[in-house]
Design a protein around this motif. Structure first.
Motif, short mmCIF file in Angstrom:
data_model
loop_
_atom_site.label_atom_id
_atom_site.label_comp_id
_atom_site.label_asym_id
_atom_site.label_seq_id
_atom_site.Cartn_x
_atom_site.Cartn_y
_atom_site.Cartn_z
N TRP A 130 6.46 -55.10 -0.33
CA TRP A 130 7.39 -56.04 -0.86
C TRP A 130 7.66 -55.93 -2.50
O TRP A 130 8.67 -56.18 -2.76
N MET A 131 6.59 -55.51 -3.13
CA MET A 131 6.79 -55.35 -4.47
C MET A 131 7.69 -54.08 -5.11
O MET A 131 8.33 -54.17 -6.14
N ILE A 132 7.11 -52.89 -4.51
CA ILE A 132 7.98 -51.76 -4.93
C ILE A 132 9.23 -51.54 -4.38
O ILE A 132 9.46 -51.77 -3.06
N PRO A 133 10.26 -51.35 -5.00
CA PRO A 133 11.75 -51.09 -4.31
C PRO A 133 11.77 -50.03 -3.51
O PRO A 133 11.20 -48.95 -3.62
N LEU A 171 -5.14 -48.80 3.97
CA LEU A 171 -4.70 -48.01 2.70
C LEU A 171 -3.71 -46.77 3.40
O LEU A 171 -2.76 -46.35 2.42
N LEU A 172 -4.15 -46.43 4.27
CA LEU A 172 -3.32 -45.21 5.01
C LEU A 172 -1.93 -45.80 5.33
O LEU A 172 -0.86 -45.02 5.00
N LEU A 173 -1.71 -46.98 5.87
CA LEU A 173 -0.39 -47.45 6.12
C LEU A 173 0.28 -47.76 4.68
O LEU A 173 1.52 -47.19 4.71
N ALA A 174 -0.38 -48.11 3.69
CA ALA A 174 0.27 -48.31 2.67
C ALA A 174 0.70 -47.06 1.81
O ALA A 174 1.87 -47.09 1.38
N LEU A 203 5.11 -43.01 0.51
CA LEU A 203 5.71 -41.73 0.56
C LEU A 203 7.08 -41.59 1.39
O LEU A 203 7.64 -40.81 1.05
N THR A 204 7.41 -42.50 2.27
CA THR A 204 8.57 -42.43 3.02
C THR A 204 9.66 -43.40 2.59
O THR A 204 10.68 -43.05 2.03
N LEU A 205 9.45 -44.70 2.47
CA LEU A 205 10.32 -45.61 2.29
C LEU A 205 10.62 -45.89 0.83
O LEU A 205 11.64 -45.92 0.27
N LYS A 206 9.63 -45.66 -0.05
CA LYS A 206 9.44 -46.08 -1.47
C LYS A 206 10.05 -44.83 -2.29
O LYS A 206 11.01 -44.86 -2.94
N ALA A 207 9.23 -43.83 -2.29
CA ALA A 207 9.37 -42.59 -3.08
C ALA A 207 10.13 -41.57 -2.51
O ALA A 207 11.05 -40.70 -3.14
N GLY A 208 10.25 -41.36 -1.08
CA GLY A 208 11.19 -40.42 -0.43
C GLY A 208 10.52 -39.16 -0.34
O GLY A 208 11.25 -38.20 -0.16
#
Length: 357
Positions: free
Chosen positions: A61-64, A120-123, A128-133
């Motif tokens: 929720w917090m990371i764009p 932690l693995l899910l986070a 790596l996928t949705l946030k940072a790409g």
């Protein structure tokens, strides 16, 4: 004199009680008493999955987001369900502990670090996928995409899952049944082993995938060909394990049974098979691993249904979220099947962890 008799009776009673203790009870007696810091650390580790699950939610929720994310609440509910399941497990373990049974709580303490690592693995995967790409979408979809498409396409996934399970268990049980007959017969009879052992050595080194092109051409139907391939791999694993286990049974057991008047049937079913059961069950577990690999290869190469076919079909349409959804379903199914086999093995071999004589 009476005091000595009473003391001897007390010692004999204590020895009898010790003989009837299980390994778990003996382990508890031998364990050193934990300090206050060690007990606090255990409870901290058992609470850690809640903290890691909360961290996974905050990360989501917090990371764009670095890419569009439709129906974002699905992944949140997925995390809530996981944390809720762990909460039920935690409360149940604490209740059993209050009732004097520490076994469940000890198992929870053992599994807590793995469950924490899962959150932690899910986070990390979401970042790596949705946030940072870093893992580019849609080639590597985020967990929210995967869960959403699994729910949308649930009817086809369930149909493919049932087809895979039918094919898996049909081939597996046929192979296990034939493997038990072959392995037990060869292990007990040297004459039979003389003729069958060369066949096993000839077919054994050939990988299961090698048979697929031949079977797909020769078989009257793709389904029967896939069953044959799965059964072949299962047959070999169970045959070798059963033959090895029975061959390694101490010959003195057979001689003692013959002295007591045991028939040939009793020698097989009352002496050979029980003593070889650990090897037989290990062969059944190896057969399941071989069957899982064979069914995925068969479904991807020829069979027109099942989860392997679904993955191949999704890849051809560049529906990578569906492909990953099928992959997770496959991992879940095979994990459950392996766990079920492990429970059966523990049940059958309960004497290994049961009462100490």
């Amino acid at each position: 004199m009476s005091e000595k008799i009473t003391k001897d009776m007390k010692n004999n009673m204590e020895k009898g009680q010790l003989q009837n203790l299980t390994r778990q009870q003996l382990k508890e007696l031998e364990e050193k008493k934990k300090t206050g810091w060690q007990k606090a650390l255990d409870w901290l580790i058992m609470i850690l999955p809640f903290a890691c699950g909360l961290a996974a939610m905050l990360e989501y929720w917090m990371i764009p987001n670095g890419s569009p994310n439709d129906a974002p609440y699905t992944y949140v509910w997925f995390l809530v369900v996981l944390m809720g399941a762990y909460l039920v497990y935690f409360v149940y373990s604490a209740a059993k502990k209050a009732g004097g049974d520490k076994t469940v709580l000890d198992m929870l303490r053992y599994r807590a670090p793995l469950l924490s690592a899962l959150f932690l693995l899910l986070a990390g995967y979401d970042y790596l996928t949705l946030k940072a790409g870093i893992l580019t979408q849609p080639f590597v979809p985020c967990m929210n995409y995967i869960i959403n498409i699994a729910w949308i396409d649930r009817a086809r996934l369930i149909e493919c899952t049932l087809h895979t399970l039918r094919l898996l268990f049909l081939g597996y049980f046929i192979g296990v049944a034939l493997g038990l007959v072959t392995g037990i017969t060869c292990g007990y009879s040297e004459k039979v082993r003389y003729w069958v052992n060369p066949v096993i050595k000839f077919l054994g080194p050939i990988p299961t995938s090698t048979w697929i092109p031949i079977v797909m051409v020769v078989a009257t139907s793709l389904f029967k060909g896939a069953v044959f391939i799965i059964a072949l791999g299962s047959w070999f694993a169970v045959t070798v394990a059963s033959m090895t286990g029975i061959s390694n049974v101490d010959k003195d057991f057979f001689e003692a049974a013959r002295t007591l008047g045991a028939s040939s049937r009793q020698l097989v079913f009352r002496v050979a098979i029980p003593h070889a059961m650990p090897s037989i069950l290990q062969g059944c577990t190896q057969a399941m691993s071989s069957a899982c690999v064979a069914i995925m290869i068969a479904e991807m190469m020829g069979v027109k249904a099942g989860l392997g076919w679904y993955m191949n079909w999704a890849k051809s349409w560049a529906a990578y979220d569906k492909m990953f959804a099928a992959l997770f379903v496959i991992c879940f199914i095979f994990t459950v099947v392996t766990k079920a086999l492990d429970l059966i093995k523990r049940k059958v071999l309960r004497w290994q962890n049961g009462v100490v004589k």
